[in-house]
Design a protein around this motif. Structure first.
Motif, PDB file in Angstrom:
ATOM      1  N   ALA A  43       0.814  -0.925   0.226  1.00  0.00           N
ATOM      2  CA  ALA A  43      -0.293   0.324  -0.311  1.00  0.00           C
ATOM      3  C   ALA A  43       0.577   1.668  -0.039  1.00  0.00           C
ATOM      4  CB  ALA A  43      -0.708   0.281   1.233  1.00  0.00           C
ATOM      5  N   GLY A  44       1.950   1.590  -0.297  1.00  0.00           N
ATOM      6  CA  GLY A  44       2.610   2.251  -0.800  1.00  0.00           C
ATOM      7  C   GLY A  44       3.986   2.867   0.038  1.00  0.00           C
ATOM      8  N   GLN A  45       3.990   1.387   1.185  1.00  0.00           N
ATOM      9  CA  GLN A  45       5.120   2.021   2.501  1.00  0.00           C
ATOM     10  C   GLN A  45       5.968   0.240   1.511  1.00  0.00           C
ATOM     11  OE1 GLN A  45       2.932   1.469   5.598  1.00  0.00           O
ATOM     12  NE2 GLN A  45       3.693   2.662   6.287  1.00  0.00           N
ATOM     13  N   LYS A  46       7.412   0.595   2.233  1.00  0.00           N
ATOM     14  CA  LYS A  46       7.896  -0.160   2.111  1.00  0.00           C
ATOM     15  C   LYS A  46       8.183  -0.584   3.505  1.00  0.00           C
ATOM     16  CE  LYS A  46       9.786   0.315  -1.889  1.00  0.00           C
ATOM     17  NZ  LYS A  46       9.791  -0.841  -3.134  1.00  0.00           N
ATOM     18  N   ASP A  86       7.248  -1.874   9.673  1.00  0.00           N
ATOM     19  CA  ASP A  86       8.568  -0.593   8.970  1.00  0.00           C
ATOM     20  C   ASP A  86       9.170  -0.692   9.535  1.00  0.00           C
ATOM     21  OD1 ASP A  86       8.491   0.837  10.962  1.00  0.00           O
ATOM     22  OD2 ASP A  86       6.480   1.986  10.834  1.00  0.00           O
ATOM     23  N   ASP A  87      10.496   0.116   8.874  1.00  0.00           N
ATOM     24  CA  ASP A  87      11.450   1.044   9.720  1.00  0.00           C
ATOM     25  C   ASP A  87      11.436   1.090  10.416  1.00  0.00           C
ATOM     26  OD1 ASP A  87      10.599   3.301   9.407  1.00  0.00           O
ATOM     27  OD2 ASP A  87      11.619   3.965   7.417  1.00  0.00           O
ATOM     28  N   GLU A  88      10.845   1.217  11.829  1.00  0.00           N
ATOM     29  CA  GLU A  88      10.868   1.425  13.180  1.00  0.00           C
ATOM     30  C   GLU A  88      10.427   0.227  13.946  1.00  0.00           C
ATOM     31  OE1 GLU A  88       9.610   5.739  14.084  1.00  0.00           O
ATOM     32  OE2 GLU A  88       8.207   5.689  12.905  1.00  0.00           O
ATOM     33  N   ASP A  89      10.179  -0.462  13.216  1.00  0.00           N
ATOM     34  CA  ASP A  89      10.330  -1.908  13.741  1.00  0.00           C
ATOM     35  C   ASP A  89       8.715  -2.359  14.486  1.00  0.00           C
ATOM     36  OD1 ASP A  89      12.217  -3.048  13.482  1.00  0.00           O
ATOM     37  OD2 ASP A  89      12.929  -2.095  15.913  1.00  0.00           O
ATOM     38  N   LEU A  90       8.270  -1.186  13.803  1.00  0.00           N
ATOM     39  CA  LEU A  90       5.896  -0.920  14.105  1.00  0.00           C
ATOM     40  C   LEU A  90       5.199  -2.012  13.257  1.00  0.00           C
ATOM     41  CD1 LEU A  90       5.752   2.814  14.567  1.00  0.00           C
ATOM     42  CD2 LEU A  90       5.359   0.995  16.032  1.00  0.00           C
ATOM     43  N   VAL A  91       4.411  -2.956  14.187  1.00  0.00           N
ATOM     44  CA  VAL A  91       4.233  -4.109  12.647  1.00  0.00           C
ATOM     45  C   VAL A  91       3.197  -3.099  12.450  1.00  0.00           C
ATOM     46  CG1 VAL A  91       3.033  -5.790  12.258  1.00  0.00           C
ATOM     47  CG2 VAL A  91       4.822  -6.043  14.814  1.00  0.00           C
ATOM     48  N   MET A  98      -4.980  -8.380   9.573  1.00  0.00           N
ATOM     49  CA  MET A  98      -5.124  -7.205  10.703  1.00  0.00           C
ATOM     50  C   MET A  98      -3.796  -5.986   9.670  1.00  0.00           C
ATOM     51  SD  MET A  98      -5.100  -7.106  14.415  1.00  0.00           S
ATOM     52  CE  MET A  98      -3.178  -7.727  14.286  1.00  0.00           C
ATOM     53  N   THR A  99      -4.423  -5.104   9.688  1.00  0.00           N
ATOM     54  CA  THR A  99      -3.674  -4.233   9.412  1.00  0.00           C
ATOM     55  C   THR A  99      -3.211  -3.163  10.307  1.00  0.00           C
ATOM     56  OG1 THR A  99      -5.092  -2.565   8.378  1.00  0.00           O
ATOM     57  CG2 THR A  99      -4.113  -4.507   7.437  1.00  0.00           C
ATOM     58  N   THR A 100      -2.364  -2.606  11.766  1.00  0.00           N
ATOM     59  CA  THR A 100      -2.290  -1.316  12.068  1.00  0.00           C
ATOM     60  C   THR A 100      -1.513   0.316  11.498  1.00  0.00           C
ATOM     61  OG1 THR A 100      -0.329  -2.294  12.482  1.00  0.00           O
ATOM     62  CG2 THR A 100      -2.432  -3.221  14.034  1.00  0.00           C
ATOM     63  N   ASP A 101      -2.118   0.790  11.949  1.00  0.00           N
ATOM     64  CA  ASP A 101      -1.645   2.047  11.573  1.00  0.00           C
ATOM     65  C   ASP A 101      -1.917   3.222  12.973  1.00  0.00           C
ATOM     66  OD1 ASP A 101      -4.066   2.936  11.460  1.00  0.00           O
ATOM     67  OD2 ASP A 101      -3.852   2.930   9.770  1.00  0.00           O
ATOM     68  N   LYS A 102      -1.634   4.560  12.628  1.00  0.00           N
ATOM     69  CA  LYS A 102      -1.954   5.424  13.548  1.00  0.00           C
ATOM     70  C   LYS A 102      -1.258   5.274  14.405  1.00  0.00           C
ATOM     71  CE  LYS A 102      -6.508   7.384  10.887  1.00  0.00           C
ATOM     72  NZ  LYS A 102      -7.594   7.215  11.729  1.00  0.00           N
ATOM     73  N   TYR A 103       0.417   5.210  14.566  1.00  0.00           N
ATOM     74  CA  TYR A 103       1.122   4.919  15.975  1.00  0.00           C
ATOM     75  C   TYR A 103       0.857   6.237  16.577  1.00  0.00           C
ATOM     76  CZ  TYR A 103       1.809   0.346  15.104  1.00  0.00           C
ATOM     77  OH  TYR A 103       1.729  -1.500  15.172  1.00  0.00           O
ATOM     78  N   GLY A 104       0.689   6.013  17.671  1.00  0.00           N
ATOM     79  CA  GLY A 104       0.594   7.099  18.767  1.00  0.00           C
ATOM     80  C   GLY A 104      -0.453   8.927  18.520  1.00  0.00           C
ATOM     81  N   GLU A 105      -1.076   8.580  17.823  1.00  0.00           N
ATOM     82  CA  GLU A 105      -1.704   8.964  18.033  1.00  0.00           C
ATOM     83  C   GLU A 105      -2.946   9.163  18.837  1.00  0.00           C
ATOM     84  OE1 GLU A 105      -4.262  10.015  13.626  1.00  0.00           O
ATOM     85  OE2 GLU A 105      -1.877   9.639  12.566  1.00  0.00           O
ATOM     86  N   PRO A 106      -3.500  10.235  19.220  1.00  0.00           N
ATOM     87  CA  PRO A 106      -4.199  10.263  20.628  1.00  0.00           C
ATOM     88  C   PRO A 106      -5.881   9.865  20.422  1.00  0.00           C
ATOM     89  CG  PRO A 106      -3.883  13.218  19.977  1.00  0.00           C
ATOM     90  CD  PRO A 106      -3.370  11.549  18.686  1.00  0.00           C
ATOM     91  N   VAL A 107      -5.840   9.034  21.723  1.00  0.00           N
ATOM     92  CA  VAL A 107      -6.980   8.002  21.094  1.00  0.00           C
ATOM     93  C   VAL A 107      -7.215   8.235  23.100  1.00  0.00           C
ATOM     94  CG1 VAL A 107      -5.938   5.748  19.818  1.00  0.00           C
ATOM     95  CG2 VAL A 107      -6.354   6.226  23.044  1.00  0.00           C
TER      96      VAL A 107
END
Length: 272
Positions: free
Chosen positions: A177-180, A219-224, A238-247
């Motif tokens: 999806a456009g990410q390495k 990814d290159d930050e070791d985030l799944v 399962m896909t995961t994103d928006k790491y570190g954003e307020p919830v």
């Protein structure tokens, strides 16, 4: 698929999902607002087996540093698809919080689930007059014979997963999806996973193979970023994103809570 197989599949899939996205280990989380440093060791070559403990430790630390994430999961079985999306908070690793929406295969009304404090709150269409049904984790464990806190505790999930993983192999770098992203092939032993589940637990289906492969993209930050597996006729992505954003994840106000039949009276609930 038989009910027992569905239960076994869910029990096996849950630790895989949580250990990748909300893992916790013995290491202390990084300071707030920082991210875990990516691995500085030499990059593996395609087809190379890597140290599984080091792999899980890197991904755990990365997520703990970010503290929050968003996820989307789909489960396909026999032509039907169930989707679930939501956010998680692992600021306190041994007391994770989550808010999820599940959409049934028929495309009907969504079901909401909130994990906060010591309870799960479920809001289901046509049930409870629109209120959230509170299910204390301790009562769930008593009623179902399972200590569900172990399934919902990322540290415990990590232990279950790592004990069952036989090897991790680097597949190579891929565009997703456009990410390495770095693609890893993980081999799980279902029998070992069964042994590590809280007892009593449903038996693993005899139709499951001795080894169960699943795939993880990091990814290159070791985030799944993505997990994909097929087990006993169920394909889960399962896909995961928006790491570190307020919830925002809080228990519903007490006026909107009712007891789950057989679970006892609801405990006092925060109104924030």
């Amino acid at each position: 698929m038989a009910t027992r197989n569905r239960v076994a599949a869910a029990l096996l899939a849950l630790p895989l999902a949580l250990s990748g996205c909300s893992g916790a280990g013995d290491s202390a989380p990084a300071d707030a607002g920082t991210s875990a440093a990516p691995s500085t060791q030499a990059a593996p070559t395609p087809g190379q087996e890597i140290d599984k403990d080091a792999f899980f430790t890197r991904t755990e630390k990365a997520v703990l540093a970010k503290k929050t994430y968003a996820m989307h999961m789909s489960m396909d079985s026999q032509g039907e698809t169930i989707t679930m999306s939501g956010v998680g908070d692992v600021s306190t690793p041994d007391a994770p919080k989550a808010r999820m929406l599940m959409e049934p295969p028929t495309g009907g009304e969504k079901m909401e689930m909130i994990l906060a404090g010591d309870s799960i709150y479920m809001q289901m269409p046509g049930v409870g007059g629109g209120k959230y049904m509170q299910m204390p984790l301790s009562a769930l464990a008593q009623a179902g014979g399972q200590d569900l806190t172990k399934f919902l505790n990322p540290a415990e999930n990590l232990k279950m997963t790592k004990q069952a993983v036989e090897k991790v192999v680097f597949v190579g770098e891929e565009d997703v999806a456009g990410q390495k992203l770095d693609h890893y092939a993980v081999t799980l032993n279902p029998a070992k996973m069964q042994e590590s589940l809280p007892k009593p637990a449903p038996s693993v289906s005899p139709s499951l193979p001795a080894q169960l492969p699943y795939d993880v993209w990091v990814d290159d930050e070791d985030l799944v970023r993505k997990t994909d597996m097929t087990m006993d006729g169920v394909h889960m992505t399962m896909t995961t994103d928006k790491y570190g954003e307020p919830v925002e994840i809080t228990a519903p106000p007490s006026a909107q809570v009712t007891q789950m039949p057989g679970m006892g009276a609801p405990a006092p609930t925060a109104t924030k």
